[in-house]
Write a protein that holds these residues in place. Sequence first.
Motif, PDB file in Angstrom:
ATOM      1  N   UNK A   1       0.835  -1.200   0.000  1.00 16.67           N
ATOM      2  CA  UNK A   1       0.000   0.000   0.000  1.00 16.67           C
ATOM      3  C   UNK A   1       0.870   1.250   0.000  1.00 16.67           C
ATOM      4  N   UNK A   2       0.444   2.265  -0.723  1.00 23.20           N
ATOM      5  CA  UNK A   2       1.107   3.567  -0.729  1.00 23.20           C
ATOM      6  C   UNK A   2       0.088   4.632  -0.352  1.00 23.20           C
ATOM      7  N   UNK A   3       0.545   5.588   0.451  1.00 26.62           N
ATOM      8  CA  UNK A   3      -0.333   6.649   0.923  1.00 26.62           C
ATOM      9  C   UNK A   3       0.037   7.950   0.220  1.00 26.62           C
ATOM     10  N   UNK A   4      -0.975   8.720  -0.150  1.00 28.01           N
ATOM     11  CA  UNK A   4      -0.762  10.007  -0.814  1.00 28.01           C
ATOM     12  C   UNK A   4      -1.557  11.082  -0.087  1.00 28.01           C
ATOM     13  N   UNK A   5      -0.974  12.265   0.010  1.00 26.04           N
ATOM     14  CA  UNK A   5      -1.655  13.338   0.728  1.00 26.04           C
ATOM     15  C   UNK A   5      -1.174  14.694   0.239  1.00 26.04           C
ATOM     16  N   UNK A   6      -2.123  15.555  -0.089  1.00 24.34           N
ATOM     17  CA  UNK A   6      -1.854  16.955  -0.410  1.00 24.34           C
ATOM     18  C   UNK A   6      -2.944  17.774   0.275  1.00 24.34           C
ATOM     19  N   UNK A   7      -2.873  19.095   0.192  1.00 26.36           N
ATOM     20  CA  UNK A   7      -3.936  19.888   0.821  1.00 26.36           C
ATOM     21  C   UNK A   7      -5.330  19.569   0.282  1.00 26.36           C
ATOM     22  N   UNK A   8      -5.406  19.043  -0.958  1.00 22.62           N
ATOM     23  CA  UNK A   8      -6.721  18.841  -1.576  1.00 22.62           C
ATOM     24  C   UNK A   8      -7.118  17.376  -1.715  1.00 22.62           C
ATOM     25  N   UNK A   9      -6.301  16.473  -1.205  1.00 21.85           N
ATOM     26  CA  UNK A   9      -6.644  15.065  -1.408  1.00 21.85           C
ATOM     27  C   UNK A   9      -5.916  14.190  -0.401  1.00 21.85           C
ATOM     28  N   UNK A  10      -6.567  13.079  -0.059  1.00 18.84           N
ATOM     29  CA  UNK A  10      -5.909  11.987   0.649  1.00 18.84           C
ATOM     30  C   UNK A  10      -6.268  10.719  -0.120  1.00 18.84           C
ATOM     31  N   UNK A  11      -5.301   9.821  -0.260  1.00 20.57           N
ATOM     32  CA  UNK A  11      -5.541   8.652  -1.107  1.00 20.57           C
ATOM     33  C   UNK A  11      -4.702   7.475  -0.658  1.00 20.57           C
ATOM     34  N   UNK A  12      -5.181   6.275  -0.983  1.00 22.52           N
ATOM     35  CA  UNK A  12      -4.428   5.050  -0.766  1.00 22.52           C
ATOM     36  C   UNK A  12      -4.455   4.259  -2.066  1.00 22.52           C
ATOM     37  N   UNK A  13      -3.297   3.717  -2.417  1.00 23.06           N
ATOM     38  CA  UNK A  13      -3.183   2.874  -3.610  1.00 23.06           C
ATOM     39  C   UNK A  13      -2.520   1.565  -3.190  1.00 23.06           C
TER      40      UNK A  13
END
Length: 697
Positions: A46-58
């Motif tokens: 799993x990889x986690x992504x985060x910016x001011x406008x989004x949070x995501x998991x892939x």
Amino acid sequence: MSLNAPLLIEIGCEDLPARYVVPLAEALSNGITNGLSKRGVAIGTARTFATPRRIAVQIDAVAVQQPDQAVERSGPAVAAATKDGVPTPAALGFAKTCGVEFAELGEKNGKLHFSKLQPGKATASLLPEIFEETLKSMDELVPKRMRWGSGEETFVRPVQWLTALLGTDIIPLRRFGLESARSSYGHRFHAPAAISLAGPDGYIESLNKAKVWAEVATRKSEIERQIKAEAAKLGGTARIDASLLDEVTALVEWPVVISGRIEERFLELPPEVIVATVETNQRYFTVFDGGGKLLPSFITISNIESKDVAQVIQGNERVVRPRLSDALFFWLQDLKLPFSDEAPYTEKLASATFQKDLGTVADKLKRIHTLATFVIAEKLAEKAAISAGQVEGAARAARRCKFDLVSKMVYEFPELQGVMGGYYARKAGESQAVADAIREHYLPTQAGTAIPSAVEGQIVALADKLDTLAGIFAIGQKPTASKDPYALRRAALGILRILVEGKLPLDLRELLSGALQELPAGKRDEATLKELLTFIQERHRAWRVGSEFDGRPVTVEMFEAVAALGITQPLDFEARLRAIHSFWALPEAASLAAAHKRVRNVLKQAGDGGSDVDASKFESSAESELYAALNAVSAAPASDYAERLKQLASLKAPVDAFFTGVMVMADDPAVRANRLALLRQLDRVCREVADISCLPG
């Protein structure tokens, strides 16, 4: 679709608060991965992504089908399942809920039992439930959530889109008045159009093309690289605070470094003020030259590639200017109040409460002065540990160390307390030693930070911490397991570190007793003093046990061996602890520890007796040899603990010979008493530096 497929879930929001960006992304990732694992669905990385406008998991690979699930249920006790050979209503009801006839039920652990293998569900059908569970766990991270539009659902910020893909298929999620889709969105200004994703695998590349750097760790590294490169262009090195770097990373999607100028007139301010203004209020980075001097520049990270960078720079400079102007005004106003004149400061401090039972800050300041001067500094002078000038310097610093609490600058920047006092003292003509003592008297602020650099600051810091510790204990508000509002554990550790690292030969019992006697209220008796000593010793144990000397850990037994002697001078305690730590590395140590335990047991059973040894009553060479060895050890320098313990190791052979060839409890009372006296001498020698019997052996 193959047996495995990549998974992507993204929640797109209005700008998230920086402090929640990474925690929410991690909660999303953990919720989805744990939910799948709990249901037996195999997953890959799993990889986690985060910016001011989004949070995501892939997740790179997720089984598209849940494996068959074993379903087991326990029912009523077998003894109560039938009556006169006929199933009871409870047993029939259990069978009905299981969807089988009574005869098809089994038995396990004395109860009716049902089991079957249920076909697994499609992973896509499990994900809506997993998503709901995840959102609940995410809500727990955010105490205050928002509602928007006409809906009742809440989140930290309004949700704008949901992206959910398993392979090339859309996972049907419905939340926040939205339905999931295969669309994501890029940078708000550079690429505002929707991005259609064929599948999760193209997520990162698609966002990069749309000016979004979604992965936190690499975005952070890129920001740091840009800052360092820009600072080098400015001829200096950027001050990169870790927490500020994390915050800035959470504020931008597409980092672009820019720098601006600080007007020369503001360089009159202490650099700490400029740093506090620029970093705390503006989230900018300051730049210093090779000599540690602040340069008239700042660096910031923009979230956009501007076509007119000059306008952006001017805008940032325009924002910084009024804040620094305010700071300069506070500085100049504070300098008008003479720091050497106590009256205006003590009058203001008299209106500020330290603690309702312990008086005002002015009252505390008087106690600090008394402790620093008469309980600490003069005792050190008596031991020839400091000079008369250092006593005077400590006294002057102690009398002024809280003055800056009523300054305009510290009112605006509370984190600069002490620091500003040091500057004001120097401006008022105080010596550098006094100014430094005022500046550093709050140190150490936490574990690992430095203690005050000079003895004057160490004395004032000790007095401040001793007064707080003794006062709060005296009024019955000592820390609990979960609460320590006055940071007394930190104060106790600070006291220990100053005494040990500052090499101050002071006794805690005397210091705490002096602090208690100066208090205006509370219990100041022996019981409170013992409580304080125990509290500090617990901090000492927590600090030292597990730490290392010469690459080897300090054990609980080593600490207890010294503590058993009731040593209340931390510097002396440390010297003994280091000596016993070295002693334990000797091959004879364990054998001597075991022998000392045996000696203690024998003496305990024998009770009180004489301590004088009469060599004429020896009946064997083993007694004579042990006596001679004990006298030789006793001749070693008393202050050299390591040497005394090294000499103690030489007792192994005569001690072993004594216990092998001598009957301590001889029939002759005089011989027996003499042998017990010899053991008492051995016991004293084994407890001169530390109690050897506390060691394993």
